[in-house]
Design a protein around this motif. Structure first.
Motif, PDB file in Angstrom:
ATOM      1  N   GLU A   1      72.396  66.269 102.295  1.00  0.00           N
ATOM      2  CA  GLU A   1      73.005  66.830 100.751  1.00  0.00           C
ATOM      3  C   GLU A   1      72.230  65.055  99.553  1.00  0.00           C
ATOM      4  N   GLY A   2      72.184  65.743  98.571  1.00  0.00           N
ATOM      5  CA  GLY A   2      72.035  66.054  97.519  1.00  0.00           C
ATOM      6  C   GLY A   2      70.177  65.911  97.684  1.00  0.00           C
ATOM      7  N   ILE A   3      70.859  66.585  96.005  1.00  0.00           N
ATOM      8  CA  ILE A   3      68.282  67.294  96.096  1.00  0.00           C
ATOM      9  C   ILE A   3      67.646  66.141  95.527  1.00  0.00           C
ATOM     10  N   ALA A   4      69.115  65.525  94.446  1.00  0.00           N
ATOM     11  CA  ALA A   4      67.655  64.384  93.874  1.00  0.00           C
ATOM     12  C   ALA A   4      67.051  63.141  94.234  1.00  0.00           C
ATOM     13  N   GLU A   5      68.335  62.955  95.244  1.00  0.00           N
ATOM     14  CA  GLU A   5      68.299  61.938  96.137  1.00  0.00           C
ATOM     15  C   GLU A   5      69.004  62.240  97.980  1.00  0.00           C
ATOM     16  N   LEU A   6      67.788  62.794  98.648  1.00  0.00           N
ATOM     17  CA  LEU A   6      68.660  62.453 100.028  1.00  0.00           C
ATOM     18  C   LEU A   6      69.325  61.433 100.058  1.00  0.00           C
ATOM     19  N   ASN A   7      70.795  62.175 101.324  1.00  0.00           N
ATOM     20  CA  ASN A   7      71.033  61.084 101.785  1.00  0.00           C
ATOM     21  C   ASN A   7      70.014  60.725 103.319  1.00  0.00           C
ATOM     22  N   GLU A   8      71.235  60.129 103.995  1.00  0.00           N
ATOM     23  CA  GLU A   8      70.181  59.637 105.110  1.00  0.00           C
ATOM     24  C   GLU A   8      69.676  60.103 106.158  1.00  0.00           C
ATOM     25  N   ALA A   9      71.444  61.340 106.280  1.00  0.00           N
ATOM     26  CA  ALA A   9      70.818  61.877 107.024  1.00  0.00           C
ATOM     27  C   ALA A   9      70.053  63.295 106.992  1.00  0.00           C
ATOM     28  N   GLY A  10      69.913  63.782 106.253  1.00  0.00           N
ATOM     29  CA  GLY A  10      68.909  64.382 105.843  1.00  0.00           C
ATOM     30  C   GLY A  10      67.409  63.543 106.009  1.00  0.00           C
TER      31      GLY A  10
END
Lengths: 141, 237
Positions: free
Chosen positions: A104-113
């Protein structure tokens, strides 16, 4: 003079979904942390423009593409540029095997990403020697 | 029902992965799209101009577009012009940073302080250009767009604003590509507009999105009405 063979790595530049950011992050993981000596990052935007130096790098080395969606832009553009796609990675395919790592998050990915990106980089890294051997065999055949 | 028309500005970032300024272009575009002017802006992945379909390549002919490039290669601006349409405006981050005395931008993965400053400056510049464009209606370049076309055939892929619907129509024996025609048809039919009363309205909508040659209006009208009749018949089967 001999030069150290390398693999060009081309992520998709996807800006509409978190999966595109994962492709970018996985490419950085691979090129900066896992296999810095064996890889070379190429910006897909240069191939869109038809920039000669980028095209030459793609044509003279085996390519690994990392795509964030089913349109597979990176893979298609490497082929259009006359390159050889040695490994074609789809972030969605890897995600299907690691469903807990939902990016999740395009500018800043979450930890799972970020973890998904590391998984992708690790998987590519494991096959990279094979890709290098294949490409050397192909060049010298 | 299709939402038609809605004014938006397209922003295309180079997203160059090799350089930190490419990361700046991407983050600045996302800031405008998601935080500063959400609902007024739309984007497309630059590679879709080559890897996508006709609808993707129509992006800059349809939306007034601002390109944002990290370096002087100007891949986004030149690529957009080559494959889609001339951008309305373009921003080059190295130039903007130099004009504003920003220091060395570094960290393609995690930007340094100068890079973060450049993101802010670029986002501000983009926002100002978006507002200027939306306030100025340029003749021949409609400041309109269509959101979320539900009947668009291409469904795979990215969540960027790709896939503007186009339809090729035979006009006096020549194939002519018309932007947004499938959506215009869908919109009119869903509003219950029968073919025998809709010709004027149909042409008015088509002319918002397409340049119709003055001497060919009658031929366009005949061909488009013919296609609309066929479209309505198809939908009633």
């Amino acid at each position: 003079m001999s030069h150290h063979p390398c693999v060009v790595v081309i992520p998709c530049s996807g800006i509409g979904k978190a999966f595109g950011t994962v492709s970018r992050e996985a490419a950085y993981e691979l090129c900066e942390n896992f296999r810095p000596a064996d890889t070379n990052l190429v910006a897909l935007s240069k191939l869109v423009l038809g920039e000669e130096e980028a095209q030459a790098r793609v044509r003279s080395n085996a390519a690994v593409t990392i795509d964030g969606c089913a349109l597979m832009c990176a893979s298609k553009l490497v082929k259009l540029s006359g390159g050889t796609v040695a490994r074609e990675i789809s972030v969605l395919d890897v995600f299907r095997r690691h469903k807990r790592l939902k990016p999740e998050g395009i500018a800043e990915l979450n930890e799972a990403g970020k973890k998904l990106a590391r998984v992708i980089a690790a998987e590519i890294s494991e096959t990279l020697d094979e890709v290098l051997a294949e490409s050397q065999g192909g060049h010298h055949a | 029902m299709p939402n038609l028309p809605e004014r938006k500005v397209g922003i295309i970032a180079c997203s160059g992965e090799e350089l930190a300024v490419g990361t700046v272009s991407r983050l600045a575009a996302l800031k405008v799209l998601h935080e500063l002017r959400p609902g007024k802006t739309v984007t497309i992945c630059l590679p879709l101009f080559l890897a996508g379909g006709e609808g993707d390549r129509a992006f800059a002919r349809f939306h007034p577009t601002i390109t944002v490039d990290g370096c002087e290669l100007r891949c986004a601006a030149r690529g957009t012009e080559m494959y889609s349409g001339k951008p309305t405006a373009s921003v080059v981050i190295t130039e903007l940073a130099a004009e504003n005395g920003v220091g060395h931008i570094d960290g393609r993965r995690t930007l340094n302080q100068a890079g973060q400053k450049a993101v802010e400056l670029t986002a501000e510049r983009l926002t100002s250009l978006v507002d200027e464009i939306l306030a100025t209606k340029t003749p021949g370049k409609p400041l309109v767009s269509i959101t979320a076309p539900p009947e668009q055939p291409k469904a795979v892929g990215c969540a960027c604003g790709s896939g503007i619907p186009v339809q090729t129509v035979s006009i006096e024996g020549q194939p002519v590509e018309l932007l947004a025609l499938p959506l215009i048809f869908s919109n009119l039919r869903e509003r219950g507009r029968a073919p025998d009363v809709v010709a004027d309205e149909l042409m008015a909508s088509v002319e918002i999105y397409n340049a119709v040659p003055v001497g060919a209006k009658a031929a366009y009208r005949t061909a488009i009405l013919r296609e609309y009749v066929a479209y309505c018949r198809g939908g009633m089967r």
